[in-house]
Write an enzyme that holds these catalytic residues in place. Structure first.
Site, PDB file in Angstrom:
ATOM      1  CE  LYS A  49      -8.647   6.151  -0.081  1.00 57.66           C
ATOM      2  NZ  LYS A  49      -8.354   4.747   0.180  1.00 57.66           N
TER       3      LYS A  49
HETATM    4  C1  LIG Z   1      -4.738   0.568  -0.633  1.00 55.75           C
HETATM    5  C2  LIG Z   1      -4.611   1.409   0.577  1.00 55.75           C
HETATM    6  N1  LIG Z   1      -3.402   1.558   1.129  1.00 55.75           N
HETATM    7  C3  LIG Z   1      -3.219   2.328   2.225  1.00 55.75           C
HETATM    8  C4  LIG Z   1      -4.273   2.976   2.832  1.00 55.75           C
HETATM    9  C5  LIG Z   1      -4.036   3.842   4.030  1.00 55.75           C
HETATM   10  O1  LIG Z   1      -4.146   5.190   3.682  1.00 55.75           O
HETATM   11  P1  LIG Z   1      -4.576   6.287   4.764  1.00 55.75           P
HETATM   12  O2  LIG Z   1      -3.668   6.099   5.923  1.00 55.75           O
HETATM   13  O3  LIG Z   1      -4.379   7.584   4.090  1.00 55.75           O
HETATM   14  O4  LIG Z   1      -5.993   5.996   5.115  1.00 55.75           O
HETATM   15  C6  LIG Z   1      -5.560   2.826   2.309  1.00 55.75           C
HETATM   16  C7  LIG Z   1      -6.718   3.455   2.960  1.00 55.75           C
HETATM   17  O5  LIG Z   1      -7.152   4.465   2.642  1.00 55.75           O
HETATM   18  C8  LIG Z   1      -5.733   2.045   1.142  1.00 55.75           C
HETATM   19  O6  LIG Z   1      -6.942   1.897   0.603  1.00 55.75           O
END
Ligand SMILES: Cc1ncc(COP(=O)(O)O)c(C=O)c1O
Length: 364
Positions: A202
């Site tokens: 991330k």
């Molecule tokens: C690119 C991306 N994919 C998927 C997610 C979903 O992740 P999460 O369920 O941990 O928020 C997010 C959000 O955080 C994201 O930015």
């Protein structure tokens, strides 16, 4: 290193916090990500000294040397998580340990100092406690928490920084989408992440790379963008800030597998478990965009949804792209499997339903 004593936070309360009247007004309609609380958590790292000086202090601009590595080489990672006001008035968080773990894994991929999970959790909890009056109540309201880390060493050579700032800020939020089903633009030209790249981390760079495609989606009157794989431009990966699921007419759920190019979403993981708990068949497997269009035409594909901390579970009404437009189900988001999973997730997050997997943590 990560004993509780080592990371005892010093509290420096805001000398002039927002008044109760103004806060009440802000909380009535916070939108998403534009209103911020009074405080932030700050922890510093220096090679040889480790993590030090954890504080909860007034939220304020941060001073950075113009040569700070983050400004040049984008050594930056972040997380997104929420604190909720539970049905009994208490404060809860959902799987914060999973965010702590993913933050550590993102740091590892970006060659940054790893924040011990105990320190990450303490920083988040201390900030939520300090700003608990900022947690809105209401159906889709919550306190969105944004832990992030930047490389702060002033040095123009290309190498991992020897200094970092770990900060947590908080923002009271309402729903990310205004309601109903969203429309999704299938990006054929731009990809988000390649094998061996940083797709599973991330890091801010992934989002910077996605913005042009997101702008293209807006120009096409779509709410979100869907990325295909970088090698063949064929396999569905994920959206700009959410994972994606498909529901087939036999009740089977399909979602792209984790393979290093998509973010391992905590909501995705949670929904896989909730679906299995319900006896649904779940397949983490590659799903081609051509197959998706064919299945929508034949009626085999009956529902699709996006999921993530911000989006929760949001039905997808249509996909649009260079190969035309497909409408999913009735196109209006009145989708039974999606709705059931959404209700189940929200019910657990808000403390309204049993929590057999122990996902909910009380803060107070
Ligand atoms: C690119 C991306 N994919 C998927 C997610 C979903 O992740 P999460 O369920 O941990 O928020 C997010 C959000 O955080 C994201 O930015």
């Amino acid at each position: 290193m990560d004993s509780a004593d080592q990371f005892r936070f010093t509290h420096l309360p805001h000398p002039a916090p927002v008044s109760v009247a103004q806060r009440t007004e802000l909380l009535a309609n916070p939108g998403f990500g534009r209103v911020f609380t009074d405080h932030m958590a700050v922890v510093r790292y220096k090679e040889g000294q480790g993590w030090h000086n954890p504080t909860i202090e007034a939220r304020a601009p941060i001073a950075l040397d113009p040569a700070a590595a983050v400004l040049h080489y984008a050594q930056e990672i972040f997380e997104g998580m929420k604190a909720y006001r539970a049905a009994d008035g208490g404060v809860v968080m959902f799987r914060p340990d999973a965010n702590a773990r993913r933050f550590r894994q993102s740091a590892e991929r970006m060659a940054m100092a790893e924040v011990p999970e105990a320190l990450f959790l303490d920083a988040v909890r201390e900030l939520v406690r300090a700003d608990r009056d900022w947690i809105p109540s209401g159906e889709s309201a919550s306190l969105y928490l944004r832990p992030f880390m930047i490389a702060s060493e002033a040095f123009l050579g290309v190498k991992p920084s020897s200094e970092y700032l770990f900060i947590v800020i908080a923002s009271p939020v309402g729903a990310y989408f205004s309601g109903g089903a969203v429309s999704v633009w299938v990006s054929e030209e731009y990809t988000r992440a390649a094998p061996g790249g940083t797709g599973a981390a991330k890091c801010g760079g992934n989002y910077a790379a996605s913005l042009l495609a997101q702008r293209e989606a807006k120009r096409q009157n779509c709410d979100q963008v869907l990325f295909l794989d970088a090698a063949e431009h064929r396999w569905i990966e994920e959206m700009g800030g959410m994972n994606v699921f498909f529901v087939m007419d036999d009740g089977t759920l399909v979602t792209p597998p984790l393979g290093g190019t998509i973010l391992p979403g905590i909501t995705r993981d949670t929904l896989l478990t909730l679906a299995r708990d319900r006896g649904l068949t779940v397949r983490e497997e590659r799903y081609g965009i051509d197959q998706c269009y064919a299945d929508a035409a034949s009626g085999r594909l009956v529902e699709a949804f996006a999921c993530g901390t911000a989006a929760v579970v949001t039905p997808i009404g249509r996909f649009r792209g260079h190969r035309g437009e497909i409408v999913i189900g009735a196109g209006n988001g009145a989708d039974p499997v999606t709705g059931d999973l959404r209700e189940a997730l929200i019910g657990i997050q808000r403390g309204q339903r049993p929590d057999p997997h122990g996902w909910v943590q009380r803060i107070d």
